[in-house]
Design a protein around this motif. Structure first.
Motif, PDB file in Angstrom:
ATOM      1  N   GLU A  70      53.251  42.277  25.488  1.00 30.44           N
ATOM      2  CA  GLU A  70      53.987  42.783  26.649  1.00 30.44           C
ATOM      3  C   GLU A  70      53.021  43.147  27.771  1.00 30.44           C
ATOM      4  O   GLU A  70      53.269  42.852  28.944  1.00 30.44           O
ATOM      5  N   LYS A  71      51.909  43.770  27.423  1.00 30.46           N
ATOM      6  CA  LYS A  71      50.903  44.133  28.413  1.00 30.46           C
ATOM      7  C   LYS A  71      50.339  42.886  29.091  1.00 30.46           C
ATOM      8  O   LYS A  71      50.224  42.835  30.317  1.00 30.46           O
ATOM      9  N   ALA A  72      50.015  41.873  28.301  1.00 26.19           N
ATOM     10  CA  ALA A  72      49.478  40.627  28.857  1.00 26.19           C
ATOM     11  C   ALA A  72      50.502  39.958  29.770  1.00 26.19           C
ATOM     12  O   ALA A  72      50.163  39.460  30.850  1.00 26.19           O
ATOM     13  N   ARG A  73      51.771  39.942  29.349  1.00 23.91           N
ATOM     14  CA  ARG A  73      52.831  39.337  30.168  1.00 23.91           C
ATOM     15  C   ARG A  73      52.985  40.093  31.486  1.00 23.91           C
ATOM     16  O   ARG A  73      53.066  39.501  32.562  1.00 23.91           O
ATOM     17  N   TYR A  74      52.992  41.416  31.412  1.00 24.05           N
ATOM     18  CA  TYR A  74      53.147  42.245  32.605  1.00 24.05           C
ATOM     19  C   TYR A  74      51.999  42.007  33.580  1.00 24.05           C
ATOM     20  O   TYR A  74      52.211  41.833  34.774  1.00 24.05           O
ATOM     21  N   LEU A  75      50.780  42.010  33.055  1.00 22.59           N
ATOM     22  CA  LEU A  75      49.620  41.794  33.923  1.00 22.59           C
ATOM     23  C   LEU A  75      49.634  40.407  34.542  1.00 22.59           C
ATOM     24  O   LEU A  75      49.274  40.239  35.707  1.00 22.59           O
ATOM     25  N   ALA A  76      50.048  39.415  33.774  1.00 25.58           N
ATOM     26  CA  ALA A  76      50.112  38.050  34.303  1.00 25.58           C
ATOM     27  C   ALA A  76      51.116  37.953  35.453  1.00 25.58           C
ATOM     28  O   ALA A  76      50.893  37.221  36.419  1.00 25.58           O
ATOM     29  N   GLU A  77      52.205  38.709  35.357  1.00 25.42           N
ATOM     30  CA  GLU A  77      53.211  38.702  36.417  1.00 25.42           C
ATOM     31  C   GLU A  77      52.743  39.468  37.658  1.00 25.42           C
ATOM     32  O   GLU A  77      53.036  39.081  38.776  1.00 25.42           O
ATOM     33  N   ARG A  78      52.046  40.564  37.442  1.00 26.63           N
ATOM     34  CA  ARG A  78      51.704  41.464  38.543  1.00 26.63           C
ATOM     35  C   ARG A  78      50.382  41.160  39.237  1.00 26.63           C
ATOM     36  O   ARG A  78      50.187  41.537  40.372  1.00 26.63           O
ATOM     37  N   ILE A  79      49.449  40.534  38.531  1.00 25.98           N
ATOM     38  CA  ILE A  79      48.119  40.329  39.087  1.00 25.98           C
ATOM     39  C   ILE A  79      47.897  38.847  39.344  1.00 25.98           C
ATOM     40  O   ILE A  79      47.784  38.045  38.416  1.00 25.98           O
ATOM     41  N   PRO A  80      47.820  38.473  40.609  1.00 28.73           N
ATOM     42  CA  PRO A  80      47.586  37.060  40.906  1.00 28.73           C
ATOM     43  C   PRO A  80      46.143  36.669  40.593  1.00 28.73           C
ATOM     44  O   PRO A  80      45.232  37.491  40.626  1.00 28.73           O
ATOM     45  N   THR A  81      45.954  35.408  40.288  1.00 31.52           N
ATOM     46  CA  THR A  81      44.619  34.893  40.024  1.00 31.52           C
ATOM     47  C   THR A  81      43.850  34.818  41.336  1.00 31.52           C
ATOM     48  O   THR A  81      44.379  34.375  42.348  1.00 31.52           O
ATOM     49  N   LEU A  82      42.608  35.277  41.306  1.00 35.89           N
ATOM     50  CA  LEU A  82      41.779  35.212  42.508  1.00 35.89           C
ATOM     51  C   LEU A  82      41.301  33.776  42.720  1.00 35.89           C
ATOM     52  O   LEU A  82      40.796  33.154  41.804  1.00 35.89           O
ATOM     53  N   GLN A  83      41.455  33.312  43.936  1.00 29.26           N
ATOM     54  CA  GLN A  83      40.963  31.995  44.300  1.00 29.26           C
ATOM     55  C   GLN A  83      39.743  32.177  45.182  1.00 29.26           C
ATOM     56  O   GLN A  83      39.872  32.487  46.363  1.00 29.26           O
ATOM     57  N   THR A  84      38.568  32.011  44.609  1.00 25.90           N
ATOM     58  CA  THR A  84      37.343  32.225  45.374  1.00 25.90           C
ATOM     59  C   THR A  84      36.587  30.926  45.643  1.00 25.90           C
ATOM     60  O   THR A  84      35.631  30.934  46.413  1.00 25.90           O
ATOM     61  N   ARG A  85      37.014  29.853  45.042  1.00 24.14           N
ATOM     62  CA  ARG A  85      36.333  28.574  45.270  1.00 24.14           C
ATOM     63  C   ARG A  85      36.499  28.120  46.703  1.00 24.14           C
ATOM     64  O   ARG A  85      37.584  28.166  47.272  1.00 24.14           O
ATOM     65  N   GLY A  86      35.396  27.731  47.273  1.00 23.88           N
ATOM     66  CA  GLY A  86      35.431  27.188  48.619  1.00 23.88           C
ATOM     67  C   GLY A  86      35.488  28.222  49.726  1.00 23.88           C
ATOM     68  O   GLY A  86      35.577  27.855  50.895  1.00 23.88           O
ATOM     69  N   LEU A  87      35.469  29.500  49.368  1.00 24.02           N
ATOM     70  CA  LEU A  87      35.503  30.529  50.408  1.00 24.02           C
ATOM     71  C   LEU A  87      34.102  30.718  50.989  1.00 24.02           C
ATOM     72  O   LEU A  87      33.104  30.650  50.274  1.00 24.02           O
ATOM     73  N   SER A  88      34.076  30.965  52.258  1.00 20.94           N
ATOM     74  CA  SER A  88      32.791  31.215  52.921  1.00 20.94           C
ATOM     75  C   SER A  88      32.302  32.618  52.557  1.00 20.94           C
ATOM     76  O   SER A  88      33.043  33.424  52.000  1.00 20.94           O
ATOM     77  N   LEU A  89      31.076  32.904  52.896  1.00 24.92           N
ATOM     78  CA  LEU A  89      30.501  34.210  52.625  1.00 24.92           C
ATOM     79  C   LEU A  89      31.316  35.311  53.296  1.00 24.92           C
ATOM     80  O   LEU A  89      31.625  36.339  52.688  1.00 24.92           O
ATOM     81  N   SER A  90      31.691  35.097  54.545  1.00 20.79           N
ATOM     82  CA  SER A  90      32.465  36.132  55.251  1.00 20.79           C
ATOM     83  C   SER A  90      33.848  36.309  54.630  1.00 20.79           C
ATOM     84  O   SER A  90      34.359  37.428  54.547  1.00 20.79           O
ATOM     85  N   ALA A  91      34.453  35.220  54.170  1.00 18.98           N
ATOM     86  CA  ALA A  91      35.765  35.323  53.522  1.00 18.98           C
ATOM     87  C   ALA A  91      35.638  36.075  52.199  1.00 18.98           C
ATOM     88  O   ALA A  91      36.506  36.887  51.852  1.00 18.98           O
ATOM     89  N   LEU A  92      34.561  35.822  51.463  1.00 23.02           N
ATOM     90  CA  LEU A  92      34.336  36.555  50.212  1.00 23.02           C
ATOM     91  C   LEU A  92      34.103  38.041  50.482  1.00 23.02           C
ATOM     92  O   LEU A  92      34.609  38.898  49.757  1.00 23.02           O
ATOM     93  N   GLN A  93      33.359  38.332  51.534  1.00 22.53           N
ATOM     94  CA  GLN A  93      33.124  39.733  51.889  1.00 22.53           C
ATOM     95  C   GLN A  93      34.434  40.417  52.282  1.00 22.53           C
ATOM     96  O   GLN A  93      34.684  41.568  51.899  1.00 22.53           O
ATOM     97  N   ASP A  94      35.277  39.720  53.030  1.00 20.55           N
ATOM     98  CA  ASP A  94      36.586  40.283  53.399  1.00 20.55           C
ATOM     99  C   ASP A  94      37.434  40.530  52.157  1.00 20.55           C
ATOM    100  O   ASP A  94      38.106  41.563  52.050  1.00 20.55           O
ATOM    101  N   LEU A  95      37.398  39.589  51.230  1.00 18.47           N
ATOM    102  CA  LEU A  95      38.150  39.745  49.984  1.00 18.47           C
ATOM    103  C   LEU A  95      37.647  40.962  49.209  1.00 18.47           C
ATOM    104  O   LEU A  95      38.441  41.759  48.696  1.00 18.47           O
ATOM    105  N   CYS A  96      36.342  41.129  49.144  1.00 19.54           N
ATOM    106  CA  CYS A  96      35.764  42.286  48.451  1.00 19.54           C
ATOM    107  C   CYS A  96      36.184  43.596  49.121  1.00 19.54           C
ATOM    108  O   CYS A  96      36.511  44.567  48.433  1.00 19.54           O
ATOM    109  N   ARG A  97      36.197  43.607  50.441  1.00 13.46           N
ATOM    110  CA  ARG A  97      36.634  44.823  51.152  1.00 13.46           C
ATOM    111  C   ARG A  97      38.106  45.133  50.849  1.00 13.46           C
ATOM    112  O   ARG A  97      38.480  46.289  50.636  1.00 13.46           O
ATOM    113  N   GLU A  98      38.918  44.098  50.838  1.00 14.93           N
ATOM    114  CA  GLU A  98      40.344  44.263  50.554  1.00 14.93           C
ATOM    115  C   GLU A  98      40.544  44.802  49.134  1.00 14.93           C
ATOM    116  O   GLU A  98      41.322  45.736  48.913  1.00 14.93           O
ATOM    117  N   LEU A  99      39.839  44.218  48.173  1.00 15.57           N
ATOM    118  CA  LEU A  99      39.961  44.671  46.789  1.00 15.57           C
ATOM    119  C   LEU A  99      39.442  46.104  46.638  1.00 15.57           C
ATOM    120  O   LEU A  99      40.042  46.913  45.921  1.00 15.57           O
TER     121      LEU A  99
END
Length: 87
Positions: free
Chosen positions: A24-53
């Motif tokens: 149930e915990k795994a199912r709940y987390l899979a529904e609530r937490i989207p997979t991070l897509q970091t492939r192909g992101l520029s350095l500034s986009a990764l930094q923005d993502l880190c700030r957001e997180l």
């Protein structure tokens, strides 16, 4: 013999309940937490993502702290009322 059978059955039920909770915990987390897509992101986009997180983590930490403080306060009140007003 009966005690052993009861203990074995209780252990079996506990293990099944534990597995169900984990699933149930795994199912709940899979529904609530989207997979991070970091492939192909520029350095500034990764930094923005880190700030957001980081901002999201701060909010959750503040909420967790507030809830913990309320629980501690309520626990003290219950203990005080149970012990006849003695802190």
């Amino acid at each position: 013999m009966l005690k052993s059978l009861m203990l074995a059955k209780a252990k079996e039920c506990w293990e099944q309940e534990h597995e169900e909770k984990e699933a149930e915990k795994a199912r709940y987390l899979a529904e609530r937490i989207p997979t991070l897509q970091t492939r192909g992101l520029s350095l500034s986009a990764l930094q923005d993502l880190c700030r957001e997180l980081h901002a999201k983590v701060e909010v959750v930490d503040e909420e967790r702290y507030d809830i913990e403080a309320k629980c501690n306060h309520n626990t003290r009140e219950v203990r005080t009322s149970r012990d006849g007003g003695k802190p």
